[in-house]
Design a protein around this motif. Structure first.
Motif, PDB file in Angstrom:
ATOM      1  N   GLN A   1    -106.887   7.226  25.278  1.00 47.00           N
ATOM      2  CA  GLN A   1    -106.389   7.260  23.901  1.00 47.00           C
ATOM      3  C   GLN A   1    -107.536   7.130  22.905  1.00 47.00           C
ATOM      4  OE1 GLN A   1    -103.554   4.085  23.994  1.00 47.00           O
ATOM      5  NE2 GLN A   1    -101.935   5.352  24.858  1.00 47.00           N
TER       6      GLN A   1
ATOM      7  N   LEU B   1    -109.438  10.453  22.895  1.00 45.82           N
ATOM      8  CA  LEU B   1    -108.654  11.448  22.171  1.00 45.82           C
ATOM      9  C   LEU B   1    -108.758  11.206  20.672  1.00 45.82           C
ATOM     10  CD1 LEU B   1    -106.527  13.767  22.122  1.00 45.82           C
ATOM     11  CD2 LEU B   1    -104.791  11.986  22.205  1.00 45.82           C
TER      12      LEU B   1
ATOM     13  N   LEU C   1    -105.485  17.589  20.531  1.00 44.74           N
ATOM     14  CA  LEU C   1    -106.902  17.444  20.849  1.00 44.74           C
ATOM     15  C   LEU C   1    -107.770  18.425  20.062  1.00 44.74           C
ATOM     16  CD1 LEU C   1    -109.049  16.056  22.648  1.00 44.74           C
ATOM     17  CD2 LEU C   1    -108.642  17.866  24.313  1.00 44.74           C
ATOM     18  N   LEU C   2    -107.311  19.662  19.914  1.00 44.96           N
ATOM     19  CA  LEU C   2    -108.171  20.723  19.380  1.00 44.96           C
ATOM     20  C   LEU C   2    -107.803  21.224  17.992  1.00 44.96           C
ATOM     21  CD1 LEU C   2    -108.397  22.772  22.698  1.00 44.96           C
ATOM     22  CD2 LEU C   2    -110.061  21.144  21.785  1.00 44.96           C
TER      23      LEU C   2
ATOM     24  N   VAL D   1    -112.217  12.249  19.385  1.00 44.95           N
ATOM     25  CA  VAL D   1    -112.352  13.703  19.255  1.00 44.95           C
ATOM     26  C   VAL D   1    -111.636  14.186  18.000  1.00 44.95           C
ATOM     27  CG1 VAL D   1    -111.699  15.921  20.294  1.00 44.95           C
ATOM     28  CG2 VAL D   1    -112.712  14.131  21.710  1.00 44.95           C
ATOM     29  N   VAL D   2    -110.437  13.671  17.748  1.00 45.66           N
ATOM     30  CA  VAL D   2    -109.677  14.058  16.553  1.00 45.66           C
ATOM     31  C   VAL D   2    -110.434  13.659  15.291  1.00 45.66           C
ATOM     32  CG1 VAL D   2    -107.564  13.603  15.247  1.00 45.66           C
ATOM     33  CG2 VAL D   2    -107.434  14.064  17.700  1.00 45.66           C
TER      34      VAL D   2
ATOM     35  N   LEU E   1    -100.138  18.514  23.248  1.00 45.59           N
ATOM     36  CA  LEU E   1    -101.332  17.724  23.568  1.00 45.59           C
ATOM     37  C   LEU E   1    -102.614  18.516  23.325  1.00 45.59           C
ATOM     38  CD1 LEU E   1    -100.267  15.811  26.808  1.00 45.59           C
ATOM     39  CD2 LEU E   1    -100.466  14.920  24.481  1.00 45.59           C
ATOM     40  N   ALA E   2    -102.595  19.803  23.669  1.00 48.71           N
ATOM     41  CA  ALA E   2    -103.776  20.644  23.427  1.00 48.71           C
ATOM     42  C   ALA E   2    -104.035  20.772  21.932  1.00 48.71           C
ATOM     43  CB  ALA E   2    -103.581  22.021  24.063  1.00 48.71           C
TER      44      ALA E   2
ATOM     45  N   ALA F   1    -101.008  14.414  14.653  1.00 47.82           N
ATOM     46  CA  ALA F   1    -101.748  13.197  15.006  1.00 47.82           C
ATOM     47  C   ALA F   1    -100.981  11.952  14.557  1.00 47.82           C
ATOM     48  CB  ALA F   1    -103.140  13.226  14.378  1.00 47.82           C
TER      49      ALA F   1
ATOM     50  N   SER G   1    -113.381  15.889  14.667  1.00 49.72           N
ATOM     51  CA  SER G   1    -112.963  17.195  14.141  1.00 49.72           C
ATOM     52  C   SER G   1    -112.634  17.095  12.655  1.00 49.72           C
ATOM     53  CB  SER G   1    -111.781  17.751  14.929  1.00 49.72           C
ATOM     54  OG  SER G   1    -110.584  17.053  14.660  1.00 49.72           O
TER      55      SER G   1
ATOM     56  N   HIS H   1    -101.951  19.491  11.591  1.00 51.43           N
ATOM     57  CA  HIS H   1    -102.654  18.654  12.549  1.00 51.43           C
ATOM     58  C   HIS H   1    -102.551  17.176  12.172  1.00 51.43           C
ATOM     59  CE1 HIS H   1    -106.073  16.989  14.898  1.00 51.43           C
ATOM     60  NE2 HIS H   1    -105.446  17.703  15.806  1.00 51.43           N
TER      61      HIS H   1
ATOM     62  N   TYR I   1    -106.481  11.869  33.522  1.00 52.60           N
ATOM     63  CA  TYR I   1    -107.335  10.685  33.462  1.00 52.60           C
ATOM     64  C   TYR I   1    -106.824   9.681  34.482  1.00 52.60           C
ATOM     65  CZ  TYR I   1    -103.573   8.917  30.473  1.00 52.60           C
ATOM     66  OH  TYR I   1    -102.354   8.555  29.965  1.00 52.60           O
TER      67      TYR I   1
END
Length: 128
Positions: free
Chosen positions: A96, A99, A22-23, A102-103, A18-19, A42, A106, A38, A87
């Motif tokens: 969701q 998330l 997200l990152l 954010v993806v 999960l980290a 995803a 990035s 990544h 959450y």
């Protein structure tokens, strides 16, 4: 006792995934070769969530819990460890969407960093 530890190790792997989900796109800004990994992470998340599929990590954790004499997770990993903790319980769709946003941000930053003309990368100048 070993299966109980395995179950907790799988919880750690889940949180690590999960980290990274997200990152990981932000990691790809500096390490573009990680972008493919990544994208796969995803894509897997989208397939599992949209297809309402069971996660193999959850199945492995349930098997380890069973071998340790513990009951399986009720509702899976997200329901047991994330929903209501990271959450609010009623905000799963919002979580969701955030998330995913954010993806996507990035990935846009990766594109801006690595897909600008080669002459701009060499000179250190940025467009805009």
């Amino acid at each position: 006792m070993g299966y109980r530890w395995l179950g907790w190790a799988l919880v750690a792997v889940h949180f690590g995934y999960l980290a990274y989900l997200l990152l990981g796109g932000f990691v790809a800004i500096r390490r573009p070769r990680t972008l493919v990994l990544h994208l796969l992470a995803a894509g897997w998340a989208v397939v599992v969530v949209a297809g309402h599929l069971s996660c193999p990590l959850t199945a492995a954790q349930d098997a380890a819990r069973h071998a340790a004499g513990l009951p399986p997770l009720t509702g899976g990993f997200l329901a047991s460890y994330v929903r209501g903790v990271l959450y609010p319980s009623g905000a799963e769709t919002l979580a969701q969407v955030l998330l995913g946003t954010v993806v996507l941000v990035s990935w846009v930053l990766v594109a801006l960093r690595w897909w600008r003309p080669a002459w701009q990368r060499r000179s250190g100048r940025r467009s805009g």
